[in-house]
Design an enzyme around this catalytic site. Structure first.
Site, PDB file in Angstrom:
ATOM      1  N   TYR A 199      46.380  27.516  12.217  1.00 31.61           N
ATOM      2  CA  TYR A 199      46.281  28.771  12.982  1.00 31.61           C
ATOM      3  C   TYR A 199      47.244  29.816  12.404  1.00 31.61           C
ATOM      4  O   TYR A 199      46.842  30.945  12.121  1.00 31.61           O
ATOM      5  CB  TYR A 199      46.581  28.513  14.464  1.00 31.61           C
ATOM      6  CG  TYR A 199      46.407  29.741  15.331  1.00 31.61           C
ATOM      7  CD1 TYR A 199      45.136  30.185  15.705  1.00 31.61           C
ATOM      8  CD2 TYR A 199      47.503  30.467  15.785  1.00 31.61           C
ATOM      9  CE1 TYR A 199      44.969  31.324  16.494  1.00 31.61           C
ATOM     10  CE2 TYR A 199      47.344  31.597  16.578  1.00 31.61           C
ATOM     11  CZ  TYR A 199      46.076  32.022  16.931  1.00 31.61           C
ATOM     12  OH  TYR A 199      45.911  33.146  17.715  1.00 31.61           O
ATOM     13  N   LYS A 242      46.249  33.395  10.554  1.00 31.14           N
ATOM     14  CA  LYS A 242      46.629  34.688  11.132  1.00 31.14           C
ATOM     15  C   LYS A 242      47.576  35.476  10.217  1.00 31.14           C
ATOM     16  O   LYS A 242      47.499  36.712  10.150  1.00 31.14           O
ATOM     17  CB  LYS A 242      47.250  34.479  12.512  1.00 31.14           C
ATOM     18  CG  LYS A 242      46.235  34.015  13.571  1.00 31.14           C
ATOM     19  CD  LYS A 242      45.151  35.056  13.808  1.00 31.14           C
ATOM     20  CE  LYS A 242      44.273  34.719  15.000  1.00 31.14           C
ATOM     21  NZ  LYS A 242      43.252  35.755  15.244  1.00 31.14           N
ATOM     22  N   ASN A 265      37.933  40.707  16.354  1.00 27.03           N
ATOM     23  CA  ASN A 265      38.811  39.999  17.276  1.00 27.03           C
ATOM     24  C   ASN A 265      38.414  38.532  17.463  1.00 27.03           C
ATOM     25  O   ASN A 265      39.180  37.753  18.027  1.00 27.03           O
ATOM     26  CB  ASN A 265      38.759  40.782  18.602  1.00 27.03           C
ATOM     27  CG  ASN A 265      39.281  40.021  19.765  1.00 27.03           C
ATOM     28  OD1 ASN A 265      40.494  39.888  19.914  1.00 27.03           O
ATOM     29  ND2 ASN A 265      38.381  39.480  20.593  1.00 27.03           N
ATOM     30  N   ASP A 289      27.528  34.539  14.459  1.00 30.15           N
ATOM     31  CA  ASP A 289      28.664  33.678  14.123  1.00 30.15           C
ATOM     32  C   ASP A 289      29.361  34.340  12.941  1.00 30.15           C
ATOM     33  O   ASP A 289      28.759  34.479  11.863  1.00 30.15           O
ATOM     34  CB  ASP A 289      28.130  32.283  13.754  1.00 30.15           C
ATOM     35  CG  ASP A 289      29.225  31.302  13.398  1.00 30.15           C
ATOM     36  OD1 ASP A 289      30.322  31.748  12.973  1.00 30.15           O
ATOM     37  OD2 ASP A 289      28.994  30.093  13.523  1.00 30.15           O
ATOM     38  N   VAL A 290      30.613  34.744  13.137  1.00 32.26           N
ATOM     39  CA  VAL A 290      31.290  35.536  12.100  1.00 32.26           C
ATOM     40  C   VAL A 290      31.613  34.726  10.845  1.00 32.26           C
ATOM     41  O   VAL A 290      32.029  35.296   9.843  1.00 32.26           O
ATOM     42  CB  VAL A 290      32.581  36.227  12.628  1.00 32.26           C
ATOM     43  CG1 VAL A 290      32.260  37.247  13.716  1.00 32.26           C
ATOM     44  CG2 VAL A 290      33.618  35.210  13.104  1.00 32.26           C
ATOM     45  N   THR A 295      45.172  35.033  28.706  1.00 34.48           N
ATOM     46  CA  THR A 295      43.848  34.404  28.573  1.00 34.48           C
ATOM     47  C   THR A 295      44.099  32.899  28.439  1.00 34.48           C
ATOM     48  O   THR A 295      45.237  32.475  28.155  1.00 34.48           O
ATOM     49  CB  THR A 295      43.078  34.892  27.318  1.00 34.48           C
ATOM     50  OG1 THR A 295      43.638  34.259  26.161  1.00 34.48           O
ATOM     51  CG2 THR A 295      43.104  36.397  27.149  1.00 34.48           C
TER      52      THR A 295
HETATM   53  P1  NAD Z   1      39.069  33.865  23.574  1.00 36.55           P
HETATM   54  O1  NAD Z   1      38.838  32.444  23.172  1.00 36.55           O
HETATM   55  O2  NAD Z   1      38.646  34.297  24.921  1.00 36.55           O
HETATM   56  O3  NAD Z   1      38.387  34.850  22.515  1.00 36.55           O
HETATM   57  C1  NAD Z   1      37.939  34.478  21.244  1.00 36.55           C
HETATM   58  C2  NAD Z   1      36.495  34.917  21.116  1.00 36.55           C
HETATM   59  O4  NAD Z   1      36.038  34.687  19.788  1.00 36.55           O
HETATM   60  C3  NAD Z   1      35.569  34.107  22.051  1.00 36.55           C
HETATM   61  O5  NAD Z   1      34.706  34.991  22.742  1.00 36.55           O
HETATM   62  C4  NAD Z   1      34.810  33.218  21.106  1.00 36.55           C
HETATM   63  O6  NAD Z   1      33.513  32.874  21.549  1.00 36.55           O
HETATM   64  C5  NAD Z   1      34.760  34.109  19.852  1.00 36.55           C
HETATM   65  N1  NAD Z   1      34.487  33.341  18.634  1.00 36.55           N
HETATM   66  C6  NAD Z   1      35.105  32.205  18.225  1.00 36.55           C
HETATM   67  N2  NAD Z   1      34.541  31.766  17.091  1.00 36.55           N
HETATM   68  C7  NAD Z   1      33.576  32.661  16.763  1.00 36.55           C
HETATM   69  C8  NAD Z   1      32.652  32.760  15.706  1.00 36.55           C
HETATM   70  N3  NAD Z   1      32.598  31.840  14.724  1.00 36.55           N
HETATM   71  N4  NAD Z   1      31.794  33.800  15.684  1.00 36.55           N
HETATM   72  C9  NAD Z   1      31.813  34.737  16.666  1.00 36.55           C
HETATM   73  N5  NAD Z   1      32.668  34.698  17.706  1.00 36.55           N
HETATM   74  C10 NAD Z   1      33.536  33.666  17.747  1.00 36.55           C
HETATM   75  O7  NAD Z   1      40.613  34.131  23.394  1.00 36.55           O
HETATM   76  P2  NAD Z   1      41.433  35.500  23.361  1.00 36.55           P
HETATM   77  O8  NAD Z   1      42.770  35.159  23.872  1.00 36.55           O
HETATM   78  O9  NAD Z   1      40.684  36.621  23.942  1.00 36.55           O
HETATM   79  O10 NAD Z   1      41.570  35.713  21.772  1.00 36.55           O
HETATM   80  C11 NAD Z   1      41.061  36.832  21.099  1.00 36.55           C
HETATM   81  C12 NAD Z   1      41.781  36.965  19.772  1.00 36.55           C
HETATM   82  O11 NAD Z   1      43.161  37.184  20.022  1.00 36.55           O
HETATM   83  C13 NAD Z   1      41.701  35.735  18.871  1.00 36.55           C
HETATM   84  O12 NAD Z   1      41.556  36.157  17.524  1.00 36.55           O
HETATM   85  C14 NAD Z   1      43.056  35.085  19.079  1.00 36.55           C
HETATM   86  O13 NAD Z   1      43.430  34.266  17.989  1.00 36.55           O
HETATM   87  C15 NAD Z   1      43.928  36.298  19.228  1.00 36.55           C
HETATM   88  N6  NAD Z   1      45.219  36.071  19.919  1.00 36.55           N
HETATM   89  C16 NAD Z   1      45.245  35.591  21.193  1.00 36.55           C
HETATM   90  C17 NAD Z   1      46.471  35.409  21.806  1.00 36.55           C
HETATM   91  C18 NAD Z   1      46.566  34.864  23.215  1.00 36.55           C
HETATM   92  O14 NAD Z   1      47.678  34.499  23.634  1.00 36.55           O
HETATM   93  N7  NAD Z   1      45.495  34.830  23.972  1.00 36.55           N
HETATM   94  C19 NAD Z   1      47.661  35.739  21.125  1.00 36.55           C
HETATM   95  C20 NAD Z   1      47.579  36.247  19.822  1.00 36.55           C
HETATM   96  C21 NAD Z   1      46.338  36.420  19.233  1.00 36.55           C
END
Ligand code: NAD
Length: 250
Positions: free
Chosen positions: A155, A159, A89, A62-63, A190
């Site tokens: 959020y 970010k 990420n 857990d980060v 996603t």
């Molecule tokens: P996602 O929910 O599939 O990925 C997020 C991952 O982080 C998941 O695997 C989750 O289990 C993990 N996670 C969450 N809390 C955690 C913790 N405390 N410790 C360890 N792992 C943890 O969604 P995604 O779309 O793949 O998002 C990945 C990254 O991209 C995120 O940082 C998100 O904010 C960013 N992002 C996503 C989008 C989008 O449109 N999907 C746009 C901009 C930024």
């Protein structure tokens, strides 16, 4: 094959962008460690990498917990013999405007997205600067320092702070041979970019007019930028926040 003999750590590697990045790094020769809170999705990513002929291992962490993050970096180094690239990420989407957010939701967004990125860098940098350097890519968002969208105060704040933290960390550690950058995606294919109750078809209809490019980003369009920032091809790029948003902030 830009990552042969490289060990790459991907946090949030059990799904979405993190899983796609793990596959992409492994396809270019890296040994990949995927980190996250639950073993099952990580095991699935490892299986996908191995089925494609690559090398991967899971790390449950857990980060938001410093003990977990320290152990995560140690176990990657023990298992794979080093740590050359980190893709920080892991993240979570927390809805809610300034006047509506509960204090624990505010804290959760800041804790995962910002503190998690800081703790990850802290322990990755400790290893990298003692072992010849490395590269780090953090996932920010265009909804942080770049775009404006009301109703997601925690959020966007978390970010925007990741973008600022990336710049600061980059300046502090480029002399150690550690190159640090960020990506700031717009909506990616996603579930995180789906609004409540929305299907992918609804999202496609919304983005046809809401985004200049008229669609979400593919996972490949994000991971290819991450791999470029992590590779020597971007060797003069330091503290950059690469916006990948289909023209949203053009
Ligand atoms: P996602 O929910 O599939 O990925 C997020 C991952 O982080 C998941 O695997 C989750 O289990 C993990 N996670 C969450 N809390 C955690 C913790 N405390 N410790 C360890 N792992 C943890 O969604 P995604 O779309 O793949 O998002 C990945 C990254 O991209 C995120 O940082 C998100 O904010 C960013 N992002 C996503 C989008 C989008 O449109 N999907 C746009 C901009 C930024």
């Amino acid at each position: 094959m830009r990552f042969v003999n490289q060990v790459v750590l991907v946090t949030g590697g059990g799904s979405g962008i993190g899983r796609a990045a793990a596959l992409a790094f492994a396809a270019e020769g890296a040994a990949v460690a995927v980190a996250g809170r639950s073993p099952e999705p990580l095991a699935h990513t490892v299986k996908l990498v191995e089925s494609a002929g690559g090398t991967a291992s899971p790390v449950v962490a857990d980060v938001t917990r410093e003990d977990d993050v320290a152990a995560m970096v140690d176990s990657v180094v023990t298992r794979h013999g080093g740590l050359h690239v980190a893709f920080n990420n892991a993240g979570t989407f927390v809805p809610g405007g300034v006047a509506d957010l509960a204090a624990d939701e505010w804290s959760r967004a800041l804790s995962v997205n910002l503190t998690g990125t800081w703790l990850s860098m802290k322990h990755e940098i400790a290893h990298m600067r003692a072992h010849g350097g490395g590269t780090i890519v953090n996932t920010a968002s265009n909804l942080g320092a770049h775009a404006r969208l009301p109703g997601i105060a925690a959020y966007v704040t978390s970010k925007a702070a990741v973008s600022a933290l990336t710049r600061n960390a980059a300046l502090e550690h480029i002399a150690d041979g550690i190159r640090i950058n960020a990506v700031s995606p717009g909506p990616v294919d996603t579930p995180m970019s789906l609004r409540p109750g929305e299907t992918p078809a609804d999202r496609a209809a919304r983005l046809r007019t809401a985004l200049p490019i008229g669609r979400v980003a593919t996972l490949d369009e994000v991971t290819s930028a991450v791999l470029w920032l992590a590779s020597p091809e971007s060797g003069f790029t330091v503290g950059h926040d690469l916006v990948l948003d289909g023209g949203a902030t053009a």
